[in-house]
Design an enzyme around this catalytic site. Structure first.
Site, PDB file in Angstrom:
ATOM      1  CE  LYS A 152      67.822  36.792  40.979  1.00 34.53           C
ATOM      2  NZ  LYS A 152      68.272  35.709  41.712  1.00 34.53           N
ATOM      3  CB  SER A 187      65.508  32.827  41.283  1.00 35.18           C
ATOM      4  OG  SER A 187      66.542  33.776  41.916  1.00 35.18           O
ATOM      5  CB  SER A 189      69.376  31.937  42.263  1.00 35.98           C
ATOM      6  OG  SER A 189      68.117  31.270  42.634  1.00 35.98           O
TER       7      SER A 189
END
Length: 449
Positions: A73, A151, A175
């Site tokens: 990420k 996210s 997330s």
């Protein structure tokens, strides 16, 4: 393929790490959705793969993960890359001078860093929509483009689409578990502090945690060990006979889609038939969390505002997603007295929650109350965006507030044939027991056993 499946091929010599890395990079480059990654680490990946190949051919394997591709990420520093946090305002920042601690840990296990994945801007949404780098489409959808969940949006889609076997995400309010559930894969949110947060861009430090998105619980166990610097996993399967599970009757089923409830209940029945003992009871603590938020503000919003205050007061705010700006500015309303009240209440509720569970008992409920919704209506209507974002984050954020751990496992499908997640949650630092149970229960939850 799973991490474990690829490992067998790599360790036996049936597959070369260089060929695997090339295949992954080529598949990403040729994939129809180019909003999943913010950067590919082509040269680094091939260099790391060549070193892995040399080790494996000479009998010097670093372990089960040697040669396995991994994506990060875009919150984790990787040396030489700009950590954008999904925001245009950081695109011109200086490249990282060193890897984040967990990046170093997985490199030490021989893993090959393939690229950096897209996310909600500054990791501040559960939907995964990003106006700067594009919104990755959920690969499970067969009708209209649907959200990936956030996210850790790109991380979830990269694994679900078969581009990489594992991606590492962060979880502040769900997330990791949200994109795992929406995309039909496994997502493990560790207890906060289980892994180093060094050189990981934060959102709310009192809530931020890390973990892998992957295809199986076994994969998560292997990655967990490497992220903690272990040379091999030490988690063992548990006996499901007599396993104690509790289903909350408070909050988590509110406004839940019938298809989600049906898939979850079918998995519960399979667990009971396998010997698990399941109880249902009210958890007033869950309702109180949201009452505290309504009275004093959200902890995540207060800490996000403190982090981005200077940015919001300057010209950079105009270059940010207006929905992220609006939500972050809500934190300005949280006074020092409010923040202290939230922190005090949090410690009280964590203690009360611990007391409410029997020894070894785990909490189970649908990861999310709905399947992944279409993207277009959320882009057209900010009120709908915030409503769905709040509902999406609701169930998972309970675990963050209570500082626990959780694993989302696919348990079937709901509306439009979209995946449904089954969330197993444990108390703070009960990760080993959680993973042990998840290892044993996964096939039953999925309906494979």
């Amino acid at each position: 393929m799973s991490v474990a499946g690829l490992s067998v091929l790599l360790q036996s010599g049936a597959l070369d790490p260089v060929d695997l890395a090339k295949a992954s990079l080529e598949k990403i480059a040729g994939y129809k959705d180019q909003s999943i990654f913010t950067e590919l680490l082509d040269e680094q990946a091939l260099s790391e793969a060549r070193l892995s190949s040399q080790r494996l051919r000479s009998g010097r394997s670093l372990g089960l993960l040697d040669g396995i591709p991994v994506a990060w990420k875009d919150l984790f520093d990787t040396k030489g890359s700009v950590t954008t946090a999904g925001s245009a305002v950081l695109a011109d920042a200086a490249p990282a001078s060193a890897d984040a601690a967990v990046v170093t840990a997985l490199a030490g296990a021989g893993m090959v860093s393939i690229g950096r994945t897209n996310l909600s801007e500054f990791a501040f949404s559960g939907l995964g929509i990003n106006p700067h780098y594009g919104t990755a489409h959920n690969p499970a959808s067969r009708d209209v483009p649907r959200i990936p969940g956030g996210s850790s949006a790109g991380s979830g889609v990269a694994v679900a689409a078969g581009l990489v076997p594992v991606a590492i995400g962060t979880d502040t309010g769900g997330s990791i578990r949200i994109p795992a559930a929406f995309n039909g894969i496994v997502g493990y949110k560790a207890t906060r502090g289980r892994y180093s947060m060094q050189s990981v861009f934060p959102l709310a430090k009192s809530l931020d945690s890390l973990g892998p998105l992957c295809r199986t619980v076994q994969d998560a166990v292997w990655i967990d060990a490497a992220m903690r610097g272990r040379t091999a996993p030490d988690i063992r399967r548990t006996d499901l006979s007599g396993l104690k599970l509790v289903i909350p009757e408070t909050v988590v089923f509110d406004d839940a889609e019938p298809g989600v409830v049906a898939a979850f209940e079918a998995a519960v029945l399979r667990l009971e038939q396998a010997g698990a003992r399941v109880k249902r009871r009210a958890f007033p603590i869950f309702a109180e969390i949201f009452e505290i938020t309504a009275r004093h503000g959200a902890l995540v919003t207060a800490e996000a505002f403190a982090l981005h205050k200077a940015r919001l007061e300057g010209p950079e705010a105009a270059r940010m997603d207006h929905r992220v700006v609006a939500r972050t500015r809500l934190g300005e309303k949280t006074t020092t007295a409010d923040y202290i009240a939230i922190a005090d209440a949090r410690q009280r509720l964590i203690a009360a929650f611990t007391e409410s569970l029997d020894s070894g008992e785990l909490v189970i409920h649908p990861t999310l109350p709905h399947v992944a919704p279409p993207i277009a209506p959320l882009l057209a209507d900010d009120d709908l965006f915030f409503k769905i974002n709040g509902r999406t984050l609701r169930n998972t954020s309970i675990g963050n507030f209570l500082d626990g751990c959780g694993v989302s496992i696919p348990c079937g499908t709901g509306d439009a044939g979209m995946p449904v997640g089954f969330l197993l949650s444990g108390l703070r630092n009960a990760d080993d027991n959680l993973l042990s149970v998840a290892l044993s229960a996964e096939a039953i939850i999925r309906g494979d056993a």
